[in-house]
Design an enzyme around this catalytic site. Structure first.
Site, PDB file in Angstrom:
ATOM      1  N   ASN A  13     -71.088 -18.003 -46.660  1.00  0.00           N
ATOM      2  CA  ASN A  13     -72.481 -17.811 -47.065  1.00  0.00           C
ATOM      3  C   ASN A  13     -72.931 -16.366 -46.975  1.00  0.00           C
ATOM      4  OD1 ASN A  13     -72.797 -20.430 -47.754  1.00  0.00           O
ATOM      5  ND2 ASN A  13     -73.858 -21.046 -45.880  1.00  0.00           N
TER       6      ASN A  13
ATOM      7  N   THR B  96     -72.336 -26.396 -40.387  1.00  0.00           N
ATOM      8  CA  THR B  96     -70.900 -26.554 -40.594  1.00  0.00           C
ATOM      9  C   THR B  96     -70.293 -26.793 -39.211  1.00  0.00           C
ATOM     10  OG1 THR B  96     -71.054 -25.062 -42.463  1.00  0.00           O
ATOM     11  CG2 THR B  96     -68.865 -25.324 -41.464  1.00  0.00           C
TER      12      THR B  96
ATOM     13  N   LYS C 216     -71.938 -18.761 -41.853  1.00  0.00           N
ATOM     14  CA  LYS C 216     -70.475 -18.800 -41.947  1.00  0.00           C
ATOM     15  C   LYS C 216     -70.079 -17.757 -42.991  1.00  0.00           C
ATOM     16  CE  LYS C 216     -70.907 -22.890 -44.907  1.00  0.00           C
ATOM     17  NZ  LYS C 216     -70.386 -24.207 -45.273  1.00  0.00           N
TER      18      LYS C 216
ATOM     19  N   ASP D 136     -77.059 -22.181 -41.248  1.00  0.00           N
ATOM     20  CA  ASP D 136     -75.786 -22.407 -41.942  1.00  0.00           C
ATOM     21  C   ASP D 136     -74.963 -21.135 -42.039  1.00  0.00           C
ATOM     22  OD1 ASP D 136     -73.880 -24.008 -43.081  1.00  0.00           O
ATOM     23  OD2 ASP D 136     -74.735 -23.958 -45.089  1.00  0.00           O
TER      24      ASP D 136
ATOM     25  N   ASP E 108     -77.484 -19.044 -49.938  1.00  0.00           N
ATOM     26  CA  ASP E 108     -77.478 -20.474 -49.667  1.00  0.00           C
ATOM     27  C   ASP E 108     -78.412 -20.864 -48.528  1.00  0.00           C
ATOM     28  OD1 ASP E 108     -76.999 -23.168 -49.470  1.00  0.00           O
ATOM     29  OD2 ASP E 108     -74.919 -22.939 -50.073  1.00  0.00           O
TER      30      ASP E 108
END
Ligand code: NAG
Length: 346
Positions: free
Chosen positions: A165, A197, A162, A160, A178
């Protein structure tokens, strides 16, 4: 660092009292050990409220307290993700990953008491600056690479990546937060769950071919592009369109001039359609990425021993200064009770 907070984990009763416009005090009945000061609301997989808390005995020691509504977790079937997040974060011990010290639960919420990162989200800084120069982006990507190196060695994939985060600590070091999508798959294994995402999802995930840590290298290339350019390379007006452009491949993307030649080449090596051809997946692993031309002259040793001066030094006035975070309207909902007991090990 060992944190001792004298709260009987099984019987934490949390009473929320609204005090001033933006201040909330949480009294933990068992020991009154934690005082919550300021409220930052972040929306992630589930509706999450993160607040900073101080040790009552030593107000200079602050933490982030992530509060997750149990009812919402159950309704969106996130129980397994939350447990996986807890297990992985409790186990992780890297300067490039935010520490999770302890978890609690009550009738309405599960709580994660974490290391606080008062520099704010990398996403906010990127939005305000538009894009980063090579030096800034290189430092951020290097921190993520060290976090990945640590996780992958333990057979954990992150899934995840991005800018939302990535948090900056008070010194300006970048840390992963996260871990809702992180998963321990073991060496040489694959997994099939669709997650991530849209803009950062690797093609093999879209095509449901099974994926492994190579999907993290793909996302690293996407992150590099987004940091240097301001927006990610693949995007569409909805997730389906985004997936379509991802499947066409990186060679269909026009690189803006502000992305330097070495950066451009590294992004292409990370974003290969075939996961086995991505830089980092070869037998030398991540050191192939560290040795890439874009990182030439980068002080990896100084990064690892945390003596390197970060390119962005956040302004943090006190241990409770949350001014680097955007403020969101406070969640006024009273969470409903959720008593099915799925959280017994929290
Ligand atoms: C940290 O790394 C730097 C290289 O940048 C080195 O000169 C220094 O001796 C190292 N310090 C420690 C404490 O290991």
């Amino acid at each position: 660092m060992k944190i001792e907070i004298t709260v009987a984990a099984a019987v934490v009763v949390v009473v929320v009292v609204v005090v001033a416009a933006s201040a909330v005090v949480v009294v933990v009945a068992a020991a009154a050990a934690v005082v919550v000061v300021v409220v930052v609301v972040v929306v992630v997989v589930v509706v999450i409220i993160t607040t900073t808390v101080q040790l009552s005995k030593d107000k200079s020691r602050t933490f982030a307290l992530k509060c997750l509504k149990k009812k919402h977790i159950v309704e969106t079937r996130q129980q397994e993700h939350i447990y996986s997040e807890k297990r992985i974060m409790m186990e992780a011990d890297s300067p490039f990953i935010t520490k999770l010290h302890k978890t609690f639960r009550d009738r309405k919420y599960v709580y994660m008491l974490m290391e606080v990162c008062l520099g704010g989200e990398l996403w906010t800084i990127l939005r305000d600056r538009g894009n980063f120069d090579d030096i800034t982006a290189r430092f951020c990507v290097a921190c993520v690479l060290e976090a990945f190196s640590y996780l992958h060695a333990k057979g954990i994939i992150y899934r995840d990546l991005k800018p939302e985060n990535l948090l900056l600590d008070a010194r300006g070091y970048v840390k992963l937060v996260d871990f809702g999508f992180a998963k321990k798959i073991g060496m040489g294994k694959k997994t099939w769950t669709f997650c991530g995402t849209p803009e950062y999802v690797a093609p093999e995930i879209i095509l449901n071919k099974g994926h492994d840590h190579s999907a993290d290298y793909w996302s690293l290339g996407i992150l590099m592009y987004e940091l240097l350019h301001g927006t990610p390379p693949f995007s569409g007006s909805d997730p389906m369109r985004t997936y379509n452009v991802i499947l066409k491949g990186i060679d269909h993307i026009e690189f803006p001039k502000k992305i330097s030649r070495p950066a451009h080449l590294l992004i292409k090596k990370l974003c290969r359609d075939n996961p086995m051809e991505r830089l980092g997946y070869g037998k030398n692993g991540i050191s192939d990425i560290r040795k890439n031309k874009w990182f030439q002259g980068f002080d990896w040793e100084g990064l690892m021993n945390l003596t390197l001066t970060p390119p962005i030094i956040p302004k943090v006035k006190t241990a409770t200064d949350t001014s680097n975070f955007d403020t969101y309207p406070r969640d006024m909902d009273i969470a409903a009770d959720e008593l099915s007991g799925w959280d017994v090990d929290f």
